[in-house]
Design an enzyme around this catalytic site. Structure first.
Site, PDB file in Angstrom:
ATOM      1  N   ASP A 441     -17.916  -8.287  -7.866  1.00  0.00           N
ATOM      2  CA  ASP A 441     -18.264  -6.933  -7.444  1.00  0.00           C
ATOM      3  C   ASP A 441     -18.991  -7.062  -6.102  1.00  0.00           C
ATOM      4  OD1 ASP A 441     -18.800  -4.156  -7.599  1.00  0.00           O
ATOM      5  OD2 ASP A 441     -20.796  -4.577  -8.389  1.00  0.00           O
ATOM      6  N   ARG A 852     -12.020   0.748  -3.743  1.00  0.00           N
ATOM      7  CA  ARG A 852     -11.724   2.023  -4.409  1.00  0.00           C
ATOM      8  C   ARG A 852     -10.946   1.774  -5.702  1.00  0.00           C
ATOM      9  NH1 ARG A 852     -15.181   5.205  -3.395  1.00  0.00           N
ATOM     10  NH2 ARG A 852     -14.013   7.130  -3.600  1.00  0.00           N
TER      11      ARG A 852
END
Length: 1238
Positions: A441, A852
């Site tokens: 992440d 996204r």
């Protein structure tokens, strides 16, 4: 150097700004293809009423229509309770379930069957306790470990389920446990409370029903987000009695995992009100800056969005585990074949010899075939140690020890937050040494999610480098003294004293305008708490800019619906706000139109250089110098923003304001209309300068990524952030470099479509396997992939699956496949090929960034790489949106120490900083892998050497299943005589120390390639064991043949032979582990010598006359050891046997390390030299000079910035209805994340 980039707005592909949820959305959300029409004969399907909730009515959820079938005729309510359950066992299920799980292991089941065989007298060749003792030990130790793990899960569940919350029951609020909350309950939450369920916000103590929440549990971000209750509920549901009478009916979507969407309606007092995500408080968030709020529970427990995003808990096993199981199966097959051969041998032997010899008659009239059959089962028992039962318990002990070493590693301890590293599982340690792909992440994992104002350029002059107040450059700057400013943020550090002296002189008008713009042009909210200002920004970027302006003397103090008040170098001024034009993903800028106290009207604007430069006046100065400064900032991977202004006449404003008013009330395409009107006023701007913000990476991120790349580990970043932000961070952490060719979604889709089309033109339709051709060839540049969630869905054809289901539902049957677009898959086989092509293409790249993307897409990307590359994967993240990815990967790592702990709770390993990942993999992972491989190779070897002596002995005892050793030796061999040295190698061995492991990342490669433990190594251990067993049997056999002792007695009896072979075996296997040990400690030395000593000590005890008198039946080797081992030639036999067993191993090890040394051997050979170099380097280590690149990467802030609070400000709902006089401010103004323990 510029690089071509496709604009997602103009392309025909998906919107790069949108986060797609194609696999999570319901069928009715998907629009059908334009060319697809439903036949007129089939009526449209009317969707059923979705989720229904009746306020203050628990019985409503128990109505028959809301029940679902669970098993046979048993039904239960479809509404989940709020209790969560992550544990596996309870008091009643522990024993049966745990035993069931343990007996799923082939070896445990095999030994249970063996124990049953040993109870049958006709075939038992060994006492039953030889199998029962190790089996009970193995099952007991594993059960205790599982119980401890599950008790920890019980404690965590209990802690969460027993949290307290106020629930409206019987007309008043009562304290209740989270687990007792039900759908339809009205709950009351106070500041700093965690939200127990997904709740519809009804009212708050804020005059405008605002509630600020922190979403760190969901996404790892600490900046606050606001939620609003409906006006009607806020006004009418303030008192306890009003809430008790509340009886609205909520109809909304079914529970799902979409964190960005909620749709529903509230039917109350004969009126219907729309509901959306802004009205919802999600479980896992924390109430901030709101004294009290009330809400209605819509989803509870397993139905909440945070739990739905958790994904399935998968039972993770290592590659070595799978290999071990297959090897046990192989051994079992070998065992069956050997036993069958020996049984056949016994049948023939009995027919030809045994039945003819009168002295062998045993009084049983059994046929040769039946005797062969019994012999088969007898040998299954005798040779059972080929399948080592103690292997599994030894592996568990080693893994437990390695986990403790990770927990105790002080170099992975983060002192700032008192957070040690934590191995939350004990079963995956060696897998850490085999990682090929890391999926990370971004926010909170690579970055700190803290923005810092670093540099700026004003009127062509750049500030931010270390300088004295006189403008003299300094090599080592000191932080500027801000003691003159009582409002300064004490955490703010700036090193350019010259900028401060220019501001305080107040001579540079443009400089004053620059900071005035920063303090006025924003959507930051401010409120007073105990005489102090608390800022709430829509993003940390905004907060950083307003904080910087505050520290430089331009302090944002307060705002109302139409005014904004600031302190300019101690002078307080209030400006009338005429219009606020907010950021959005298309505009990439924001503007504010202000009326000054002297009546002048001015527009201030800040935004991306790409959009600001198009709107500058031809008379604007400093364009070129600002452009150069922007290039410099961008190459330092700073997030840049251009600032400009425009003077507006009253007539011009009036004309524009009329158009703006018309656009704001448009019923169709209001957003686009407002954007077009904004364009009209944002022209002929005058450039002031630009800011440069640092999105702070965690310490050591670039170095960690570089080190892992050298170990041939590929890092993919999977983030929900926008493309420009993710790309900029890619450059900051040096995942992307200037010499890389970057490919976007459009390029990828085109290449894949071309490959698919070409495949169809081949004669076999591309179905024959052939050598893969690379996607990127003919270029020396490295390749990188940056792809958005929309393009990912397009490429992987995820939407096609939904559309097909939609057609099925509408048409009632599947239509025949039509000709697809070029390059689009026609069937599931082609879809799989396309996915495989995408994975192949991505794996050719040095870096991959997916932005996204939804939580489910993150997990899908991980599973694709696992499926098509058969690679070992690791996922690392810090928020609930990473949980699915963490659970899907072979190993999941959670970043702890932040507010959000969802990722940590689902992870296998947890620590506080990304940089600790290199130590976890390159040190602990590599050591664990090497130790486990060495342990397994040796364990198989020592068991083959021990067991196969029975095989050679069978040729001389008529294949009668007679054992070659004493029974007690067989029982204690794996438990006592040979277990400790190999256990210590599995726990402590290391080829090189931790510093050299980090210095030479190439040492990690054998783990990825699996070269230290595979079938080749297994068969080498098998043949090594065969060779050792041959030597251990035949040399003593030859020595005992026709011999006579010194005292005239012949020691060549069976029992003396058993003692000599056993003694030779124990000394050989313990010296063999010494040859395999790379890292010697006192404990290793003690274990080897101690094991040999224990063997002789126990042997003399159990073969003594005293114990035989006490227990005559189990101890039959009376006085054998003392009699045999007093003969010198038997000691010479033992020495000769051990020497011949070990000599070939010593020769082979010497030759391989001399002629064919591995990287590890070379490092070991020069270990001392490297260690000295390391010490010298540490003494003279300096921080590395920053390398400037040439690529232009700008305006990530403006590209990435989300919509601010402009609508909220314009509505006036954020401003208290009864403004109070502002008390004198204290010396410090705190930002939200630091305010009141937030």
């Amino acid at each position: 150097m510029s690089r071509p980039r496709a604009d997602s707005q103009d392309s025909q592909g998906p919107d790069d700004e949108v986060m797609p949820y194609s696999d999570d959305e319901t069928d009715d959300e998907l629009e059908p293809d334009e060319d697809e029409e439903a036949p007129p004969t089939i009526p449209a399907v009317v969707p059923e009423a979705g989720w229904q909730v009746k306020a203050n009515d628990r019985d409503f959820c128990k109505l028959p229509e809301f029940k679902k079938k669970v098993f046979l005729c048993f039904k239960k309510s479809k509404y989940s309770g709020n209790a969560i359950k992550t544990y596996k066992y309870n008091v009643f299920t522990f024993l049966p379930l745990n035993l069931y799980e343990q007996f799923k292991r082939a070896a445990n089941l095999y030994f249970l069957a063996l124990l049953i065989l040993q109870i049958i007298p006709q075939i038992s060749t060994l006492p039953w306790y030889t199998t029962l003792v190790p089996l009970v030990l193995v099952l007991g130790i594993t059960a205790v470990k599982d119980l401890v793990d599950d008790l920890a899960r019980h404690r965590m569940d209990k802690e969460i389920n027993n949290r307290k919350c106020e629930v409206l029951l019987d007309g008043r609020f009562q304290e209740a446990k989270w687990m007792d909350i039900q759908v339809g309950d009205v709950v009351r939450l106070r500041k700093n409370d965690f939200i127990p369920a997904d709740i519809l916000l009804l009212s708050t103590t804020d005059p405008n029903s605002l509630c600020y929440v922190e979403t760190a549990e969901l996404d790892g971000e600490t900046n606050l987000k606001f939620k609003m209750g409906l006006k009607v509920t806020h006004e009418r549901l303030q008192e306890e009695s009003q809430l008790a009478r509340f009886d609205a009916m909520i109809t909304c979507e079914e529970p799902n995992n979409r964190l960005d969407k909620f749709t529903g309606t509230m039917n109350w007092m004969r009126d219907v009100y729309p509901l959306d995500l802004d009205n919802m408080l999600l479980r896992g968030c924390k109430v901030r800056n709101t004294e009290e709020c009330r809400g209605l529970v819509i989803f509870a427990g397993a139905d909440t969005k945070i739990m739905r995003n958790g994904g399935k808990t998968r039972f993770k096993r290592t590659k070595i585990d799978f290999l071990m199981n297959y090897m046990v199966y192989t051994i079992f097959v070998l065992l069956i074949l050997v036993c069958a051969g020996l049984a056949i041998g016994h049948t023939f032997w009995y027919e030809q010899i045994g039945s003819q010899a009168w002295y062998l008659y045993d009084g049983k009239n059994q046929t040769a075939s039946y005797r062969g059959f019994l012999s088969f089962w007898g040998y299954i028992i005798v040779l059972n140690t080929m399948v080592p039962i103690s292997l599994y318990v030894s592996v568990e002990v080693i893994r437990l020890g390695q986990s403790k070493f990770i927990n105790w590693d002080l170099q992975m301890y983060f002192s700032e937050k008192d957070t040690p590293a934590k191995a939350r599982t004990t079963t995956l340690n060696e897998q850490l040494g085999q990682i090929e792909y890391i999926f990370s992440d971004k926010t909170g994992t690579l970055t700190q999610n803290i923005m810092a104002f670093k540099k700026c350029t004003i009127s062509g002059r750049t500030f931010g480098n270390p300088m004295s107040a006189d403008g003299v450059p300094q090599e080592h700057g000191k932080p500027v003294d801000f003691s003159w400013n009582k409002y300064v943020d004490r955490k703010f550090k700036f090193f350019d004293g010259h900028l401060i002296s220019c501001i305080r002189s107040k001579k540079d008008v443009e400089m004053m305008e620059f900071f005035k713009l920063l303090s006025l042009c924003h959507t930051v909210m401010v409120e007073q708490k105990q005489g102090e200002l608390v800022y709430q920004a829509a993003s940390p970027d905004e907060g950083a800019l307003v904080t910087a302006a505050r520290c430089f003397g331009f302090v944002f103090l307060s705002r109302t619906q139409d005014t904004i008040t600031i302190s300019e170098m101690g002078t307080e001024n209030t400006y009338e706000m005429l219009a606020l034009l907010d950021f959005n993903s298309d505009r990439k800028r924001m503007s504010i139109i202000l009326k000054f106290p002297n009546g002048r009207i001015k527009l201030y604007c800040k935004g991306a250089d790409t959009v600001i430069y198009q709107r500058l006046s031809p008379n604007s100065k400093h364009k070129e110098t600002t452009q150069e400064a922007l290039d410099g900032f961008a190459n330092e991977t700073l997030r840049t923003l251009c600032l400009c202004y425009k003077d507006i006449s009253a007539a011009e404003y009036e004309s524009w304001a009329q158009k703006h008013k018309e656009a704001s009330v448009a019923m169709i395409n209001r957003e686009q209309a407002l954007d077009r009107v904004s364009e009209l006023i944002e022209t002929d701007l005058m450039l002031i300068g630009a800011t440069a913000i640092e999105d702070k990476l965690q310490d050591g991120v670039p170095e960690t990524i570089a080190k892992l790349a050298k170990a041939d580990i590929k890092i993919w970043v999977l983030t929900g952030d926008k493309k420009e932000t993710a790309e900029n961070i890619g450059y900051s952490c040096e995942l992307l470099t200037d010499n890389m060719q970057i490919h976007y979604g459009e390029d990828v889709n085109e290449k894949l479509s071309v490959r698919m089309t070409r495949r169809r033109t081949e004669p076999d339709g591309g179905r024959k396997k052939k050598e893969k051709e690379p996607f990127f060839s003919g270029s020396d540049k490295k390749n990188a992939l940056i792809i958005t969630g929309g393009w990912l869905n397009e490429i992987l054809c995820e939407k096609k699956k939904k559309r097909r289901r939609l057609r099925l539902r509408r048409l009632g049957k599947r239509p025949p496949p039509s000709n697809p677009q070029d390059g689009q898959p026609m069937d599931d086989w082609e879809k799989e090929l396309r996915q495989r092509d995408f994975v192949d293409m991505a794996c050719e790249c040095s870096a991959v960034i997916c932005c996204r993307v939804t939580p489910k897409q993150k997990a899908n990307v991980v599973s694709l790489v696992k499926r098509y590359k058969k690679a070992v994967t690791l996922s690392i993240g810090d928020g609930a949106n990473d949980v699915n990815m963490i659970k899907t990967a072979d190993i999941g790592v959670g970043i702890s120490g932040q507010e959000g702990m969802q990722a940590v709770m689902s992870s296998d390993y947890a620590f506080a900083q990304f940089r600790y990942l290199q130590r976890l993999l390159l040190v602990h992972g590599r050591w664990s892998y090497i130790r486990m491989c060495k342990f397994l190779r040796y364990f198989f070897y020592k068991n083959f050497a021990f067991t196969l002596v029975h095989f050679w002995f069978s040729f001389f005892n008529g294949y009668s299943a007679q054992t070659a050793y004493e029974d007690w030796f067989i029982t204690l061999y794996n438990v006592l005589y040979s277990s400790l040295p190999v256990l210590l190698v599995g726990l402590l061995d290391q080829d090189v120390n931790d510093k050299l492991s980090l210095r030479f990342p190439k040492l990690y490669l054998p783990g990825q390639q699996g070269t230290l433990f595979n079938y080749k190594n297994f068969f080498i251990s098998l043949f090594h064991g065969i060779f050792t067993s041959l030597v251990i049997f035949f040399i003593p056999y030859g020595a005992f043949l026709q011999t006579m002792g010194q005292d005239g007695e012949a020691p060549s009896d069976y029992q003396s032979f058993a003692v000599v072979t056993a003694s030779s075996l124990i000394i050989t296997v313990n010296l063999q582990i010494s040859l395999n040990t790379s890292y010697w400690t006192f404990v290793n030395c003690f274990a080897v010598l101690g094991s040999i000593a224990i063997y002789f000590g126990v042997m003399f005890d159990i073969q003594s006359a005293g114990i035989h008198v006490l227990f005559p039946s189990p101890f039959t080797f009376t006085g054998v050891a003392s009699n045999a081992l007093r003969q010198p030639y038997l000691w010479l036999t033992i020495i000769l046997t051990v020497g011949i067993s070990l000599l070939p191993v010593i020769c082979i090890q010497f030759l391989s390390k001399t002629i064919w040394p591995s990287v590890g051997d070379k490092v070991q050979r020069n270990k001392k030299k490297y260690e000295l170099e390391e010490e010298e380097e540490e003494k003279r280590r300096k921080p590395p000079a920053f390398q400037r690149g040439g690529r232009s990467r700008r305006s990530a802030y403006a590209f990435s910035h989300s919509r601010g609070y402009a609508d909220l400000i314009a509505s006036g709902r954020s401003i208290r209805q009864k403004p109070r006089a502002r008390p004198e401010l204290r010396d410090s103004i705190r930002e939200v994340p630091q305010a009141e323990n937030i």
